[in-house]
Design a protein around this motif. Structure first.
Motif, PDB file in Angstrom:
ATOM      1  N   SER A 249       3.229  -0.493  10.314  1.00  0.00           N
ATOM      2  CA  SER A 249       3.672  -0.104  11.668  1.00  0.00           C
ATOM      3  C   SER A 249       2.567   0.150  12.682  1.00  0.00           C
ATOM      4  CB  SER A 249       4.593   1.119  11.633  1.00  0.00           C
ATOM      5  OG  SER A 249       5.752   0.834  10.899  1.00  0.00           O
ATOM      6  N   ASN A 250       1.583   0.962  12.338  1.00  0.00           N
ATOM      7  CA  ASN A 250       0.556   1.351  13.302  1.00  0.00           C
ATOM      8  C   ASN A 250      -0.797   1.323  12.619  1.00  0.00           C
ATOM      9  OD1 ASN A 250      -1.276   2.998  14.849  1.00  0.00           O
ATOM     10  ND2 ASN A 250       0.470   3.829  15.939  1.00  0.00           N
ATOM     11  N   ILE A 251      -1.773   0.683  13.228  1.00  0.00           N
ATOM     12  CA  ILE A 251      -3.099   0.521  12.636  1.00  0.00           C
ATOM     13  C   ILE A 251      -3.755   1.868  12.329  1.00  0.00           C
ATOM     14  CG2 ILE A 251      -4.459   0.375  14.765  1.00  0.00           C
ATOM     15  CD1 ILE A 251      -4.775  -2.028  11.796  1.00  0.00           C
ATOM     16  N   ASN A 252      -3.294   2.948  12.962  1.00  0.00           N
ATOM     17  CA  ASN A 252      -3.851   4.275  12.709  1.00  0.00           C
ATOM     18  C   ASN A 252      -3.222   4.977  11.511  1.00  0.00           C
ATOM     19  OD1 ASN A 252      -5.732   4.241  14.876  1.00  0.00           O
ATOM     20  ND2 ASN A 252      -4.026   4.541  16.273  1.00  0.00           N
TER      21      ASN A 252
ATOM     22  N   MET B 273      18.410  -2.075   3.631  1.00  0.00           N
ATOM     23  CA  MET B 273      17.007  -2.449   3.681  1.00  0.00           C
ATOM     24  C   MET B 273      16.430  -2.071   5.038  1.00  0.00           C
ATOM     25  SD  MET B 273      16.611  -6.019   1.583  1.00  0.00           S
ATOM     26  CE  MET B 273      17.651  -7.039   2.557  1.00  0.00           C
ATOM     27  N   LYS B 274      15.152  -1.715   5.029  1.00  0.00           N
ATOM     28  CA  LYS B 274      14.448  -1.393   6.268  1.00  0.00           C
ATOM     29  C   LYS B 274      13.225  -2.298   6.382  1.00  0.00           C
ATOM     30  CE  LYS B 274      15.821   3.420   6.391  1.00  0.00           C
ATOM     31  NZ  LYS B 274      15.398   4.783   6.136  1.00  0.00           N
ATOM     32  N   THR B 275      13.020  -2.833   7.571  1.00  0.00           N
ATOM     33  CA  THR B 275      11.908  -3.739   7.824  1.00  0.00           C
ATOM     34  C   THR B 275      10.886  -3.069   8.727  1.00  0.00           C
ATOM     35  OG1 THR B 275      13.407  -5.615   7.655  1.00  0.00           O
ATOM     36  CG2 THR B 275      11.290  -6.015   8.736  1.00  0.00           C
ATOM     37  N   PHE B 276       9.598  -3.240   8.390  1.00  0.00           N
ATOM     38  CA  PHE B 276       8.513  -2.658   9.156  1.00  0.00           C
ATOM     39  C   PHE B 276       7.475  -3.743   9.448  1.00  0.00           C
ATOM     40  CE2 PHE B 276      10.233   0.510   6.290  1.00  0.00           C
ATOM     41  CZ  PHE B 276      10.477   1.583   7.131  1.00  0.00           C
ATOM     42  N   LYS B 277       6.731  -3.559  10.512  1.00  0.00           N
ATOM     43  CA  LYS B 277       5.627  -4.450  10.871  1.00  0.00           C
ATOM     44  C   LYS B 277       4.445  -4.164   9.942  1.00  0.00           C
ATOM     45  CE  LYS B 277       3.356  -7.046  13.984  1.00  0.00           C
ATOM     46  NZ  LYS B 277       3.449  -8.468  13.878  1.00  0.00           N
ATOM     47  N   LEU B 278       3.855  -5.200   9.415  1.00  0.00           N
ATOM     48  CA  LEU B 278       2.653  -5.083   8.601  1.00  0.00           C
ATOM     49  C   LEU B 278       1.470  -5.346   9.516  1.00  0.00           C
ATOM     50  CD1 LEU B 278       1.713  -4.691   5.661  1.00  0.00           C
ATOM     51  CD2 LEU B 278       1.755  -7.164   5.426  1.00  0.00           C
TER      52      LEU B 278
ATOM     53  N   GLY C   8       2.983 -10.239  10.032  1.00  0.00           N
ATOM     54  CA  GLY C   8       3.411  -9.764   8.726  1.00  0.00           C
ATOM     55  C   GLY C   8       4.540  -8.761   8.813  1.00  0.00           C
ATOM     56  N   LEU C   9       5.340  -8.750   7.751  1.00  0.00           N
ATOM     57  CA  LEU C   9       6.451  -7.811   7.615  1.00  0.00           C
ATOM     58  C   LEU C   9       6.413  -7.211   6.225  1.00  0.00           C
ATOM     59  CD1 LEU C   9       9.437  -9.918   9.010  1.00  0.00           C
ATOM     60  CD2 LEU C   9       8.279  -8.040  10.169  1.00  0.00           C
ATOM     61  N   ILE C  10       6.908  -5.999   6.112  1.00  0.00           N
ATOM     62  CA  ILE C  10       7.101  -5.386   4.810  1.00  0.00           C
ATOM     63  C   ILE C  10       8.494  -4.782   4.819  1.00  0.00           C
ATOM     64  CG2 ILE C  10       5.881  -3.284   5.506  1.00  0.00           C
ATOM     65  CD1 ILE C  10       4.940  -3.131   2.488  1.00  0.00           C
ATOM     66  N   ILE C  11       9.267  -5.109   3.802  1.00  0.00           N
ATOM     67  CA  ILE C  11      10.678  -4.727   3.756  1.00  0.00           C
ATOM     68  C   ILE C  11      10.921  -3.816   2.555  1.00  0.00           C
ATOM     69  CG2 ILE C  11      13.052  -5.573   3.545  1.00  0.00           C
ATOM     70  CD1 ILE C  11      11.916  -8.278   4.709  1.00  0.00           C
ATOM     71  N   ASN C  12      11.435  -2.637   2.833  1.00  0.00           N
ATOM     72  CA  ASN C  12      11.825  -1.713   1.777  1.00  0.00           C
ATOM     73  C   ASN C  12      13.212  -2.133   1.299  1.00  0.00           C
ATOM     74  OD1 ASN C  12      12.626   0.418   0.167  1.00  0.00           O
ATOM     75  ND2 ASN C  12      11.980   1.999   1.594  1.00  0.00           N
TER      76      ASN C  12
ATOM     77  N   ASN D  95      12.307   1.160  -6.203  1.00  0.00           N
ATOM     78  CA  ASN D  95      11.351   1.304  -5.099  1.00  0.00           C
ATOM     79  C   ASN D  95      10.596  -0.002  -4.838  1.00  0.00           C
ATOM     80  OD1 ASN D  95      10.088   2.670  -3.009  1.00  0.00           O
ATOM     81  ND2 ASN D  95       8.436   3.417  -4.308  1.00  0.00           N
ATOM     82  N   ARG D  96      11.319  -1.117  -4.820  1.00  0.00           N
ATOM     83  CA  ARG D  96      10.693  -2.423  -4.604  1.00  0.00           C
ATOM     84  C   ARG D  96      10.591  -2.745  -3.116  1.00  0.00           C
ATOM     85  NH1 ARG D  96      14.022  -6.441  -8.099  1.00  0.00           N
ATOM     86  NH2 ARG D  96      15.658  -5.219  -7.133  1.00  0.00           N
ATOM     87  N   TRP D  97       9.535  -3.471  -2.785  1.00  0.00           N
ATOM     88  CA  TRP D  97       9.253  -3.902  -1.410  1.00  0.00           C
ATOM     89  C   TRP D  97       9.011  -5.401  -1.414  1.00  0.00           C
ATOM     90  CZ3 TRP D  97       8.336  -0.489   2.892  1.00  0.00           C
ATOM     91  CH2 TRP D  97       8.515   0.856   2.590  1.00  0.00           C
ATOM     92  N   LEU D  98       9.335  -6.044  -0.315  1.00  0.00           N
ATOM     93  CA  LEU D  98       9.055  -7.457  -0.104  1.00  0.00           C
ATOM     94  C   LEU D  98       8.023  -7.533   1.010  1.00  0.00           C
ATOM     95  CD1 LEU D  98       9.910 -10.349  -0.891  1.00  0.00           C
ATOM     96  CD2 LEU D  98      11.611 -10.219   0.922  1.00  0.00           C
ATOM     97  N   ILE D  99       6.909  -8.234   0.762  1.00  0.00           N
ATOM     98  CA  ILE D  99       5.823  -8.337   1.727  1.00  0.00           C
ATOM     99  C   ILE D  99       5.700  -9.793   2.144  1.00  0.00           C
ATOM    100  CG2 ILE D  99       3.348  -7.962   2.116  1.00  0.00           C
ATOM    101  CD1 ILE D  99       4.436  -6.244  -0.828  1.00  0.00           C
ATOM    102  N   GLU D 100       5.816 -10.051   3.442  1.00  0.00           N
ATOM    103  CA  GLU D 100       5.657 -11.412   3.943  1.00  0.00           C
ATOM    104  C   GLU D 100       4.481 -11.433   4.909  1.00  0.00           C
ATOM    105  OE1 GLU D 100       8.094 -15.166   5.787  1.00  0.00           O
ATOM    106  OE2 GLU D 100       8.963 -13.172   5.982  1.00  0.00           O
ATOM    107  N   THR D 101       3.527 -12.303   4.629  1.00  0.00           N
ATOM    108  CA  THR D 101       2.340 -12.402   5.473  1.00  0.00           C
ATOM    109  C   THR D 101       2.200 -13.818   6.008  1.00  0.00           C
ATOM    110  OG1 THR D 101       0.875 -12.972   3.627  1.00  0.00           O
ATOM    111  CG2 THR D 101       1.151 -10.630   4.125  1.00  0.00           C
ATOM    112  N   TYR D 102       1.721 -13.909   7.202  1.00  0.00           N
ATOM    113  CA  TYR D 102       1.406 -15.184   7.849  1.00  0.00           C
ATOM    114  C   TYR D 102      -0.087 -15.126   8.120  1.00  0.00           C
ATOM    115  CZ  TYR D 102       2.023 -19.121  11.094  1.00  0.00           C
ATOM    116  OH  TYR D 102       1.955 -20.335  11.731  1.00  0.00           O
ATOM    117  N   ILE D 103      -0.852 -15.967   7.413  1.00  0.00           N
ATOM    118  CA  ILE D 103      -2.299 -15.870   7.410  1.00  0.00           C
ATOM    119  C   ILE D 103      -2.944 -17.227   7.648  1.00  0.00           C
ATOM    120  CG2 ILE D 103      -2.341 -13.852   5.881  1.00  0.00           C
ATOM    121  CD1 ILE D 103      -2.872 -15.816   3.546  1.00  0.00           C
TER     122      ILE D 103
END
Length: 146
Positions: free
Chosen positions: A68-71, A1-6, A25-29, A35-43
């Motif tokens: 990862s990057n707002i751009n 699994m790979k984790t990225f910043k949301l 937030g995180l998004i995990i491949n 091709n499922r992803w897990l999305i965790e948000t703190y809102i």
């Protein structure tokens, strides 16, 4: 699994895009064959009813996420709410999803629409940049986490 910043999140329902400012937030491949992803948000807790409604409907819905990057260009995700955990004046929302590849480059679609409106030169460039930033979720409220 790979984790990225949301870094950006929008819920899209009935062609209405609702920006959800992230506290974190995180998004995990999951790197599985589906091709499922897990999305965790703190809102902020004010957005909890939206996700509670989506969870209650047991419906899949579309998200636009910036990873990862707002751009970076947003990715389209078909998601469902797995759980919501209230935390004082905030909430953690856990979602399952899969990224949907779009056959058309949305930047080209934006540009074509602006040209069709008759914009050109500096006005075209200014409006193109403005719409790209909005679609990427780089509105001032999202950048500042408000």
């Amino acid at each position: 699994m790979k984790t990225f910043k949301l870094v950006g999140l929008q819920v899209v329902r009935d062609d209405i895009e609702e920006d959800i400012p992230l506290i974190d937030g995180l998004i995990i491949n999951k790197e599985d064959d589906k091709n499922r992803w897990l999305i965790e948000t703190y809102i902020d807790k004010q957005y909890e009813p939206l996700f509670a409604e989506l969870q209650q409907e047991h419906a899949e819905f579309r998200l636009q996420v910036v990873i990862s990057n707002i751009n970076n260009d947003p990715a389209n995700v078909i998601a469902s709410v797995r759980s919501i955990t209230p935390m004082n004046d905030r909430a953690s929302v856990l979602m399952d999803g899969h990224i949907v590849r779009s056959k058309t480059d949305w930047a080209e679609t934006v540009l074509a629409g602006l040209v069709e409106q008759g914009l050109q030169g500096e006005a075209l460039l200014k409006e193109f940049k403005h719409q790209l930033h909005e679609r990427r979720g780089t509105k001032e409220s999202m950048v500042n986490g408000r």
